[in-house]
Motif scaffolding. Sequence first.
Motif, PDB file in Angstrom:
ATOM      1  N   ARG A 108     -12.558  25.224  18.133  1.00 24.59           N
ATOM      2  CA  ARG A 108     -11.879  26.450  18.555  1.00 24.59           C
ATOM      3  C   ARG A 108     -10.408  26.423  18.147  1.00 24.59           C
ATOM      4  O   ARG A 108      -9.859  27.427  17.668  1.00 24.59           O
ATOM      5  CB  ARG A 108     -12.026  26.630  20.075  1.00 24.59           C
ATOM      6  N   GLU A 109      -9.765  25.244  18.322  1.00 27.89           N
ATOM      7  CA  GLU A 109      -8.362  25.120  17.917  1.00 27.89           C
ATOM      8  C   GLU A 109      -8.215  25.277  16.408  1.00 27.89           C
ATOM      9  O   GLU A 109      -7.267  25.911  15.918  1.00 27.89           O
ATOM     10  CB  GLU A 109      -7.822  23.756  18.359  1.00 27.89           C
ATOM     11  N   SER A 110      -9.187  24.709  15.660  1.00 27.77           N
ATOM     12  CA  SER A 110      -9.150  24.837  14.200  1.00 27.77           C
ATOM     13  C   SER A 110      -9.311  26.290  13.776  1.00 27.77           C
ATOM     14  O   SER A 110      -8.648  26.755  12.833  1.00 27.77           O
ATOM     15  CB  SER A 110     -10.255  23.987  13.571  1.00 27.77           C
ATOM     16  N   GLN A 111     -10.189  27.024  14.463  1.00 27.53           N
ATOM     17  CA  GLN A 111     -10.339  28.441  14.150  1.00 27.53           C
ATOM     18  C   GLN A 111      -9.041  29.201  14.419  1.00 27.53           C
ATOM     19  O   GLN A 111      -8.642  30.073  13.627  1.00 27.53           O
ATOM     20  CB  GLN A 111     -11.482  29.034  14.981  1.00 27.53           C
ATOM     21  N   ARG A 112      -8.380  28.847  15.550  1.00 28.20           N
ATOM     22  CA  ARG A 112      -7.112  29.508  15.852  1.00 28.20           C
ATOM     23  C   ARG A 112      -6.080  29.196  14.770  1.00 28.20           C
ATOM     24  O   ARG A 112      -5.358  30.095  14.286  1.00 28.20           O
ATOM     25  CB  ARG A 112      -6.601  29.057  17.223  1.00 28.20           C
ATOM     26  N   ILE A 113      -6.014  27.904  14.381  1.00 26.78           N
ATOM     27  CA  ILE A 113      -5.057  27.508  13.327  1.00 26.78           C
ATOM     28  C   ILE A 113      -5.412  28.178  12.009  1.00 26.78           C
ATOM     29  O   ILE A 113      -4.535  28.598  11.241  1.00 26.78           O
ATOM     30  CB  ILE A 113      -5.041  25.979  13.194  1.00 26.78           C
ATOM     31  N   GLN A 114      -6.740  28.280  11.721  1.00 31.01           N
ATOM     32  CA  GLN A 114      -7.159  28.930  10.483  1.00 31.01           C
ATOM     33  C   GLN A 114      -6.735  30.392  10.457  1.00 31.01           C
ATOM     34  O   GLN A 114      -6.269  30.899   9.427  1.00 31.01           O
ATOM     35  CB  GLN A 114      -8.680  28.818  10.334  1.00 31.01           C
ATOM     36  N   GLN A 115      -6.891  31.084  11.573  1.00 32.53           N
ATOM     37  CA  GLN A 115      -6.452  32.469  11.633  1.00 32.53           C
ATOM     38  C   GLN A 115      -4.952  32.576  11.404  1.00 32.53           C
ATOM     39  O   GLN A 115      -4.483  33.457  10.673  1.00 32.53           O
ATOM     40  CB  GLN A 115      -6.841  33.071  12.980  1.00 32.53           C
ATOM     41  N   LYS A 116      -4.203  31.638  12.045  1.00 35.96           N
ATOM     42  CA  LYS A 116      -2.750  31.646  11.850  1.00 35.96           C
ATOM     43  C   LYS A 116      -2.393  31.370  10.387  1.00 35.96           C
ATOM     44  O   LYS A 116      -1.510  32.011   9.811  1.00 35.96           O
ATOM     45  CB  LYS A 116      -2.097  30.610  12.764  1.00 35.96           C
ATOM     46  N   LEU A 117      -3.125  30.402   9.775  1.00 42.01           N
ATOM     47  CA  LEU A 117      -2.854  30.082   8.373  1.00 42.01           C
ATOM     48  C   LEU A 117      -3.207  31.250   7.463  1.00 42.01           C
ATOM     49  O   LEU A 117      -2.512  31.510   6.468  1.00 42.01           O
ATOM     50  CB  LEU A 117      -3.650  28.838   7.964  1.00 42.01           C
ATOM     51  N   GLU A 118      -4.288  31.956   7.789  1.00 42.57           N
ATOM     52  CA  GLU A 118      -4.628  33.127   6.977  1.00 42.57           C
ATOM     53  C   GLU A 118      -3.544  34.187   7.084  1.00 42.57           C
ATOM     54  O   GLU A 118      -3.183  34.821   6.086  1.00 42.57           O
ATOM     55  CB  GLU A 118      -5.980  33.686   7.446  1.00 42.57           C
ATOM     56  N   HIS A 119      -3.030  34.366   8.318  1.00 41.31           N
ATOM     57  CA  HIS A 119      -1.932  35.320   8.476  1.00 41.31           C
ATOM     58  C   HIS A 119      -0.706  34.880   7.685  1.00 41.31           C
ATOM     59  O   HIS A 119      -0.072  35.685   6.974  1.00 41.31           O
ATOM     60  CB  HIS A 119      -1.596  35.454   9.963  1.00 41.31           C
ATOM     61  N   ASP A 120      -0.376  33.558   7.793  1.00 36.89           N
ATOM     62  CA  ASP A 120       0.774  33.039   7.032  1.00 36.89           C
ATOM     63  C   ASP A 120       0.523  33.155   5.536  1.00 36.89           C
ATOM     64  O   ASP A 120       1.452  33.429   4.759  1.00 36.89           O
ATOM     65  CB  ASP A 120       1.024  31.576   7.415  1.00 36.89           C
ATOM     66  N   ASN A 121      -0.748  32.933   5.133  1.00 34.39           N
ATOM     67  CA  ASN A 121      -1.069  33.028   3.708  1.00 34.39           C
ATOM     68  C   ASN A 121      -0.867  34.456   3.202  1.00 34.39           C
ATOM     69  O   ASN A 121      -0.349  34.669   2.097  1.00 34.39           O
ATOM     70  CB  ASN A 121      -2.517  32.578   3.481  1.00 34.39           C
ATOM     71  N   ASP A 122      -1.284  35.432   4.026  1.00 30.32           N
ATOM     72  CA  ASP A 122      -1.048  36.827   3.633  1.00 30.32           C
ATOM     73  C   ASP A 122       0.448  37.115   3.497  1.00 30.32           C
ATOM     74  O   ASP A 122       0.888  37.780   2.548  1.00 30.32           O
ATOM     75  CB  ASP A 122      -1.669  37.765   4.671  1.00 30.32           C
ATOM     76  N   THR A 123       1.219  36.564   4.462  1.00 23.78           N
ATOM     77  CA  THR A 123       2.673  36.758   4.389  1.00 23.78           C
ATOM     78  C   THR A 123       3.247  36.109   3.130  1.00 23.78           C
ATOM     79  O   THR A 123       4.088  36.698   2.428  1.00 23.78           O
ATOM     80  CB  THR A 123       3.337  36.154   5.636  1.00 23.78           C
ATOM     81  N   LEU A 124       2.767  34.888   2.820  1.00 19.04           N
ATOM     82  CA  LEU A 124       3.264  34.197   1.621  1.00 19.04           C
ATOM     83  C   LEU A 124       2.857  34.917   0.351  1.00 19.04           C
ATOM     84  O   LEU A 124       3.636  34.988  -0.611  1.00 19.04           O
ATOM     85  CB  LEU A 124       2.721  32.758   1.608  1.00 19.04           C
ATOM     86  N   GLU A 125       1.639  35.459   0.328  1.00 16.61           N
ATOM     87  CA  GLU A 125       1.223  36.217  -0.860  1.00 16.61           C
ATOM     88  C   GLU A 125       2.098  37.448  -1.043  1.00 16.61           C
ATOM     89  O   GLU A 125       2.464  37.798  -2.171  1.00 16.61           O
ATOM     90  CB  GLU A 125      -0.247  36.614  -0.717  1.00 16.61           C
ATOM     91  N   ARG A 126       2.430  38.116   0.077  1.00 13.33           N
ATOM     92  CA  ARG A 126       3.312  39.289  -0.023  1.00 13.33           C
ATOM     93  C   ARG A 126       4.686  38.879  -0.542  1.00 13.33           C
ATOM     94  O   ARG A 126       5.249  39.534  -1.424  1.00 13.33           O
ATOM     95  CB  ARG A 126       3.423  39.957   1.352  1.00 13.33           C
ATOM     96  N   ARG A 127       5.204  37.745  -0.005  1.00 16.37           N
ATOM     97  CA  ARG A 127       6.506  37.270  -0.496  1.00 16.37           C
ATOM     98  C   ARG A 127       6.415  36.851  -1.957  1.00 16.37           C
ATOM     99  O   ARG A 127       7.361  37.035  -2.729  1.00 16.37           O
ATOM    100  CB  ARG A 127       6.971  36.095   0.359  1.00 16.37           C
ATOM    101  N   GLU A 128       5.254  36.253  -2.315  1.00 18.39           N
ATOM    102  CA  GLU A 128       5.100  35.841  -3.712  1.00 18.39           C
ATOM    103  C   GLU A 128       5.141  37.047  -4.642  1.00 18.39           C
ATOM    104  O   GLU A 128       5.740  36.999  -5.720  1.00 18.39           O
ATOM    105  CB  GLU A 128       3.775  35.093  -3.875  1.00 18.39           C
ATOM    106  N   ARG A 129       4.459  38.134  -4.213  1.00 19.58           N
ATOM    107  CA  ARG A 129       4.529  39.345  -5.034  1.00 19.58           C
ATOM    108  C   ARG A 129       5.956  39.868  -5.126  1.00 19.58           C
ATOM    109  O   ARG A 129       6.402  40.289  -6.208  1.00 19.58           O
ATOM    110  CB  ARG A 129       3.596  40.407  -4.440  1.00 19.58           C
ATOM    111  N   GLU A 130       6.688  39.822  -3.989  1.00 21.10           N
ATOM    112  CA  GLU A 130       8.081  40.265  -4.029  1.00 21.10           C
ATOM    113  C   GLU A 130       8.906  39.364  -4.950  1.00 21.10           C
ATOM    114  O   GLU A 130       9.729  39.852  -5.738  1.00 21.10           O
ATOM    115  CB  GLU A 130       8.651  40.249  -2.612  1.00 21.10           C
ATOM    116  N   HIS A 131       8.676  38.038  -4.829  1.00 19.34           N
ATOM    117  CA  HIS A 131       9.413  37.111  -5.694  1.00 19.34           C
ATOM    118  C   HIS A 131       9.047  37.316  -7.161  1.00 19.34           C
ATOM    119  O   HIS A 131       9.905  37.188  -8.045  1.00 19.34           O
ATOM    120  CB  HIS A 131       9.124  35.676  -5.272  1.00 19.34           C
ATOM    121  N   ALA A 132       7.736  37.579  -7.416  1.00 22.23           N
ATOM    122  CA  ALA A 132       7.337  37.825  -8.808  1.00 22.23           C
ATOM    123  C   ALA A 132       8.056  39.048  -9.364  1.00 22.23           C
ATOM    124  O   ALA A 132       8.506  39.054 -10.514  1.00 22.23           O
ATOM    125  CB  ALA A 132       5.820  38.011  -8.882  1.00 22.23           C
TER     126      ALA A 132
END
Length: 283
Positions: A108-132
Motif C-alpha cells: 500500500r505504501e509503495s502504491q502511494r509512493i508510485q502515485q506520488k512519483l507518477e505525479h512528480d514524473n508528470d511535473t518533470l515531463e512538463r518542466r522538461e518540455r518547458e526546458h526543451a
Amino acid sequence: MEDNTPVFKSPTEEIQYWKSKYQQKVQEFNDLEESFNDFQDSSRELEKEMEKDLERSEKRLSEVTSQYHKLKAESDATMEKSRRNAEDSGTMIHHLQDELEILKRTHRESQRIQQKLEHDNDTLERREREHASSITDLTDKVNKLLEDNAWLQTELDETRLKYQEVSQRTKEELKDLQMELDMKDRAREEKMRGAGLVTPDGQMVGSLQRSNSTLPLPSTPMGKSDLFPPSKSATTKNSLIMVNEMVQLVKDMESRLNAMKVEGPRTPRGYGSDSAMSTPIRV
C-alpha cells in the motif's frame, strides 16, 4: 451288509474262490504296504520340507519381526518428526502471516509512493518540455551569436591583414627614412668638418663652446622637421595615424568578441559549435 458270497458247488471251487480272495487281499495288502511305505517316504520328505519351511518361516518371521521393530522405530521417529514439523510449520505460518501483513502495508505504501512519483514524473515531463522550448530559444540565440561572431571574426581577419600590410609598409618607410636621416647626418658632419667646426674625432672646436663665439649657433635646435623632408614626414605621420586607428579598431573588435564570449548565453550541450570562441584573438 449284504453277503455276496457265492454258492459253491464243491469244496474245491470254494477253496479256489477263497484262495483267489486271499491272493487278492495279499496283493491289496502288498499294494497298501507299498503305498504306505511310499506315503511314509513322502511323509518324511514332506516333514523335512515342512521343517525346512518352518525354519525358513521362523527365520523369515525373525527378519520380519526385526524389520517390524525397525519400521516401528522409524515410524515413531517419523511421527515425532512430523509432530515437530507440524509445530514448526505452525510457527512458520504465524511468521508468514505477520510478514504478509507487513508486505501488504508495504505494498500500500509503495502504491502511494508510485502515485506520488507518477505525479512528480508528470511535473518533470512538463518542466522538461518547458526546458526543451527554452533550449530551442537559446539555441536560436546562440546560432545568431555564432553568426555575428563569424562575421566579426571575418571582419577582424580582414582588419588584421590590412593592419599587417600597413605595418609592413610603415616599417619599410621608416627604414628608408632612417637611411635617409643617416645619410643627411653624415653629409652635415662632413660639411662641419670641412668648415673646421668639428675635429676629426667628432668634437666641436673650443671657440664654438664659448658664448661670445664669432660663429653664432643656430637660434633653434634642430628638430625632426629639419631632418625629414616635408613630404616624407607627412607620409609617415599619416601612416602612423592609420596604424594607430587600425590597432584601436582591432582592440575594439576584440573587446566586442570577448564581451560576447563572457556575457552571451552558453551553448547547450549538443547544439551548435563554439569552436569560433574557443581561442582568444590576439594581434
